[in-house]
Design a protein around this motif. Sequence first.
Motif, PDB file in Angstrom:
ATOM      1  N   ARG A  59       0.647  -1.113  -0.219  1.00  0.00           N
ATOM      2  CA  ARG A  59       0.100   0.059   0.067  1.00  0.00           C
ATOM      3  C   ARG A  59       0.880   1.082   0.056  1.00  0.00           C
ATOM      4  NH1 ARG A  59      -2.940  -1.203   3.881  1.00  0.00           N
ATOM      5  NH2 ARG A  59      -1.921  -0.043   5.692  1.00  0.00           N
ATOM      6  N   GLU A 223      -4.107   4.120  -2.844  1.00  0.00           N
ATOM      7  CA  GLU A 223      -3.636   2.896  -1.939  1.00  0.00           C
ATOM      8  C   GLU A 223      -4.458   1.533  -2.171  1.00  0.00           C
ATOM      9  OE1 GLU A 223      -2.450   5.108   2.333  1.00  0.00           O
ATOM     10  OE2 GLU A 223      -4.514   4.776   1.823  1.00  0.00           O
ATOM     11  N   ARG A 224      -5.457   1.762  -2.886  1.00  0.00           N
ATOM     12  CA  ARG A 224      -6.479   0.770  -2.859  1.00  0.00           C
ATOM     13  C   ARG A 224      -6.890  -0.028  -4.456  1.00  0.00           C
ATOM     14  NH1 ARG A 224      -7.593   3.978   1.079  1.00  0.00           N
ATOM     15  NH2 ARG A 224      -8.122   3.268   3.192  1.00  0.00           N
TER      16      ARG A 224
END
Length: 225
Positions: A59, A223-224
């Motif tokens: 991440r 991040e995802r």
Amino acid sequence: MEVAAAVAPAVRRSLGPCRPLRCGAGLRGRWPLPAGGVSLRLCSTRVSLEGINKPVVDRIIRVDHAGEYGANRIYAGQMAVLGRSSVGPIIQQMWNQEKDHLKKFNELMVAYRVRPTVLLPFWNVAGFVLGAGSALLGKKGAMACTVAVEESISDHYNSQIRTLMEEDPEKYKELLQIIKQFRDDEREHHDIGLEHDAEAAPAYSVLKTAIQLGCKAAIFLSERI
């Protein structure tokens, strides 16, 4: 997943030969060698993933790569508009440091086997539009954009530093050193923006707030996804 597979080869092609980060360079002669002789060199060869918190590291590296990629596109947009102005050399110097940051995160992505965010094509366009758009407001507008973006990035780097310190500062020593140094560079860019009248830009507070809200959204998504 199909988009990620399509984006990854482009990132790999952009890596080029492994080159060390220039620790002795900086806008004001900063970037001293890390204390204790810790080297920021991390070649793009794979590293051992044993014992690390892979989801956390993935991440961090993914979003930082996206952030530095976006920052490069912002400065590219600003240079397209203001490159021949009096502030052009200052923007170019900050952009040069961002290029070094991006090269390092390209290496880290290969070393830690992290896939890029699938949103890179979007950040490519959005970053350039933000940079060029702010530069069309003049030097003060460009510097206001720099202050807003670099403040958001340095705050995010601080959050990552806290996370890795809580995990295991010794285990993530090299990654921590890189992030701390890059955070200091972003702070320097922030201060340069203030020194060049960022706060005198039209509707500075509104502009800064809008850009930082966009940065937060970009961080959350990168991040995802």
